[in-house]
Design an enzyme around this catalytic site. Structure first.
Site, short mmCIF file in Angstrom:
data_model
loop_
_atom_site.label_atom_id
_atom_site.label_comp_id
_atom_site.label_asym_id
_atom_site.label_seq_id
_atom_site.Cartn_x
_atom_site.Cartn_y
_atom_site.Cartn_z
NE ARG A 132 10.42 19.06 7.11
CZ ARG A 132 10.39 17.79 7.54
NH1 ARG A 132 11.50 17.13 7.72
NH2 ARG A 132 9.25 17.23 7.80
N PRO A 184 0.75 -1.24 0.00
CG PRO A 184 0.01 -1.00 2.19
CD PRO A 184 1.06 -1.64 1.36
CD GLU A 185 5.05 3.36 -1.94
OE1 GLU A 185 5.14 4.38 -2.64
OE2 GLU A 185 5.98 2.57 -1.79
NE ARG A 213 11.10 1.73 4.59
CZ ARG A 213 9.85 2.07 4.24
NH1 ARG A 213 9.32 3.18 4.68
NH2 ARG A 213 9.14 1.29 3.47
CE LYS A 254 2.55 6.03 2.09
NZ LYS A 254 3.81 5.88 2.84
NE ARG A 270 6.07 -6.87 8.52
CZ ARG A 270 7.05 -6.28 7.84
NH1 ARG A 270 7.01 -6.26 6.53
NH2 ARG A 270 8.04 -5.73 8.47
#
Length: 276
Positions: A154, A2-3, A252, A59, A115
């Site tokens: 950022r 799921p994205e 990641r 999401k 999961r």
DNA sequence: CGGCATGTTGCGCA
DNA sequence: TTGCGCAACATGCC
């Protein structure tokens, strides 16, 4: 899986099963899904109500029932929805909603999740998490000026920045890698180093990867992986032929082309005495 | 057996 | 507030 594209795909599936239908039954088999609330209480809040809306932001899914009850659902890492043909439980089934439309047999919408990192949150109003989400590329579109302003603040890498759900809602590890490849930007570039042209390119690239992935999901049979870099470390770049490299960013796995994805660096802007 | 996995939250610490 | 590093969550699959 799921994205944003996967969640949108699932949203359409849920809408086709539940929109304007009457919930006749609900079973939550995994208490973890609704913790700390009791499964029975959550089931009861849906049964006997009609589904009025099925929305998505990033999401997250938001299913609205008449009477103002809302269900916020997240698929975690391995959550998915299936339309089941009967009462027989599916493998990894965690919950199901059975609904009756005006015509036809009851429809079984089943949530499966090996999961078990997904969540169902019943609420009477939008949750804090929902409200904190940034613009969704499909629902709201991406305003490049807004994105540029957010990135400028950022100091993390651009890849981590676009995966921050307060910067853009719905971009995950795959879509981030794909978009940066398309925009020819090295994922390690500092977010604030991007100039407006970089952000414009990135904006288009994000639309490109999301739409491509979504249209692939909507096809009946999908062929080989549509991804250009995700899961392709060690293989040749499909644009320049260089060997794709795998690194880790923010914990990641990140794959990119060290040759045609350029690291963006910019001299710190500093005050300079005016001429003369 | 070991390693890896499309996500999020929370904690300690700077 | 921002950022970093890490652990936790729970399980399948190669």
């Amino acid at each position: 899986m799921p994205e944003l594209p996967e969640v949108e795909h699932v949203r359409r599936r849920i809408a086709s099963a539940l929109l304007h239908a009457h919930v006749v039954d609900c079973t939550i088999g995994d208490p973890r899904l609704v913790r700390p609330f009791a499964p029975r209480d959550v089931e009861k809040s849906f049964i006997g109500h009609d589904v009025t809306r099925v929305d998505r932001r990033g999401k997250w899914l938001r299913i609205a029932f008449d009477g103002a009850t809302l269900l916020f659902a997240h698929l975690g890492m391995t959550g998915w929805y299936e339309i089941a043909p009967s009462d027989a439980p599916l493998r990894f089934e965690r919950a199901r909603i059975t609904a009756q439309k005006k015509k036809g047999p009851p429809v079984h919408l089943v949530y499966v999740d090996p999961r078990r990192w997904g969540a169902w949150i019943r609420a009477d109003e939008d949750t804090k998490t929902w409200r904190s989400l940034a613009a969704d590329p499909l629902v709201d579109g991406i305003d490049a000026s807004v994105l540029a302003a957010k990135l400028a603040k950022r100091k993390i890498t651009v890849k981590e920045a676009i995966m921050d759900q307060r910067v853009l809602a719905g971009v995950g590890n795959i879509q981030a890698a794909e978009a940066l490849w398309r925009a020819k930007i090295d994922p390690r570039s500092t977010a604030s180093a991007l100039d407006r042209k970089d952000v414009d390119r990135l904006t288009k690239a994000i639309h490109w990867t999301i739409e491509r992935t979504l249209s692939d999901l909507e096809k009946d049979e999908h062929g080989p992986s549509p991804f250009k870099v995700y899961g392709r470390a060690g293989l040749p770049c499909l644009r320049c032929g260089a060997t794709l490299k795998k690194i880790e960013l923010g914990g990641r796995t990140t794959t990119f082309c060290p040759s045609c994805q350029v690291k963006i660096t910019r001299v710190r802007s500093r005050r300079r005495p005016r001429a003369r």
